[in-house]
Scaffold this active site. Structure first.
Site, PDB file in Angstrom:
ATOM      1  CG  ASP A   1     -25.166 125.411   4.246  1.00 59.20           C
ATOM      2  OD1 ASP A   1     -25.130 126.444   4.682  1.00 59.20           O
ATOM      3  OD2 ASP A   1     -25.879 124.512   4.033  1.00 59.20           O
TER       4      ASP A   1
ATOM      5  CB  CYS B   1     -24.012 129.305   4.669  1.00 56.67           C
ATOM      6  SG  CYS B   1     -24.814 129.358   6.396  1.00 56.67           S
TER       7      CYS B   1
HETATM    8  N1  DGL Z   1     -28.269 127.344   5.046  1.00 58.32           N
HETATM    9  C1  DGL Z   1     -27.950 128.151   5.899  1.00 58.32           C
HETATM   10  C2  DGL Z   1     -28.180 129.607   5.400  1.00 58.32           C
HETATM   11  O1  DGL Z   1     -28.041 130.027   4.173  1.00 58.32           O
HETATM   12  C3  DGL Z   1     -28.249 128.016   7.414  1.00 58.32           C
HETATM   13  C4  DGL Z   1     -28.807 126.910   7.919  1.00 58.32           C
HETATM   14  C5  DGL Z   1     -28.529 126.836   9.397  1.00 58.32           C
HETATM   15  O2  DGL Z   1     -29.320 127.351  10.270  1.00 58.32           O
HETATM   16  O3  DGL Z   1     -27.723 126.212   9.894  1.00 58.32           O
HETATM   17  O4  DGL Z   1     -28.476 130.286   6.127  1.00 58.32           O
END
Ligand code: DGL
Length: 259
Positions: A10, A74
């Site tokens: 992530d 992510c």
């Molecule tokens: N954790 C990420 C997601 O699932 C994004 C966070 C970020 O903007 O870096 O989209």
């Protein structure tokens, strides 16, 4: 297939929200964690740059960890770069996309909220999921990038700011019939309790963690390498991050050089 750990990737600590489900569906499996904290948050970055960056970081992390599978924990990365990652890497790649399909199955009112980064709420991939699985629902898409930082703070041991949480959720209150909210960023399930405390009790919260863990269990080599949470990698030194990773059982992050 190589017998290395399952690598969870992530931008920051969001992937930690999936560790519980991964350990449940793959008991004892060796896990490694990699994050691109030097470039956090991903949600505000330009697409072309982000694809190249995600490829470079994931390639470096797979090499450093000897991973046998990659979980892209992510939504911002998966809705943009999954195809490119699968073309580049030689190991199975499991992506995380907003849980629109389960939300549409659960919603009685057919009014759903999608809470994600500003990148994810606007992506063609996301719009395609809504067309395919929630065509009969009203889907209110809300960009809530400020919650990424709140989740980072929570994992570092600081309580989230309830005013920030309330403000981020405010646009969802515009639809009084809404009954289901998709947490379409992996950082957000970390805040689930705090979000529920400042929301109407009727809202049910849905995320992708369980489904991604089940999918990962299907693609991981059998017998998989065992050992539970182990090595971690980060693109920038950060002692708060090390504390957060330790709380989930990971070793202190090793530096991940990205060209
Ligand atoms: N954790 C990420 C997601 O699932 C994004 C966070 C970020 O903007 O870096 O989209």
């Amino acid at each position: 297939m190589p017998r290395g750990p399952v690598l969870v990737f992530d931008s920051g600590v969001g992937g930690l929200s999936m560790v519980g489900a991964l350990c449940h569906h793959l008991p004892g499996v060796a896990l490694a964690y990699a994050c691109d904290n030097a470039m956090l948050p991903y949600g505000i970055r330009e697409d072309d740059w982000l694809v190249a960056r995600i490829l470079a970081v994931c390639e470096a992390a797979v090499l450093a960890s000897g991973a046998s599978a990659l979980v892209v924990a992510c939504n911002t990365a998966s809705t943009l770069a999954l195809a490119a990652l699968r073309a580049r890497l030689r190991i199975p790649v499991v992506g995380t996309v907003p849980a629109i399909k389960p939300a549409a199955r659960l919603s009685r009112s057919r009014h759903i909220g999608l809470l994600a980064t500003r990148a994810t709420v606007a992506r063609p991939y996301t719009l395609g999921l809504i067309r395919e699985f929630a065509a009969d629902c009203r889907v209110l898409r809300v960009a809530a990038d400020v919650l990424v930082n709140e989740a980072e703070r929570l994992v570092a041991g600081e309580p989230p700011d309830r005013r920030v949480l309330r403000r981020a959720l405010a646009p969802l209150r515009d639809d009084p019939q809404l009954d289901t909210v998709v947490l379409g960023c992996t950082h957000f399930p970390l805040l689930r309790e705090a979000l529920a405390e400042v929301s109407p009790p009727a809202w049910q919260w849905v995320d992708s963690g369980e489904a991604i863990a089940r999918r990962t269990a299907q693609v991981v080599a059998d017998p998989a390498l065992r050992g539970g949470p182990g090595a971690s990698f980060a693109t920038a030194p950060d002692t708060r991050l090390a504390r957060g990773l330790a709380a989930f059982g990971f070793a202190s992050p090793k530096p991940l050089p990205v060209g």
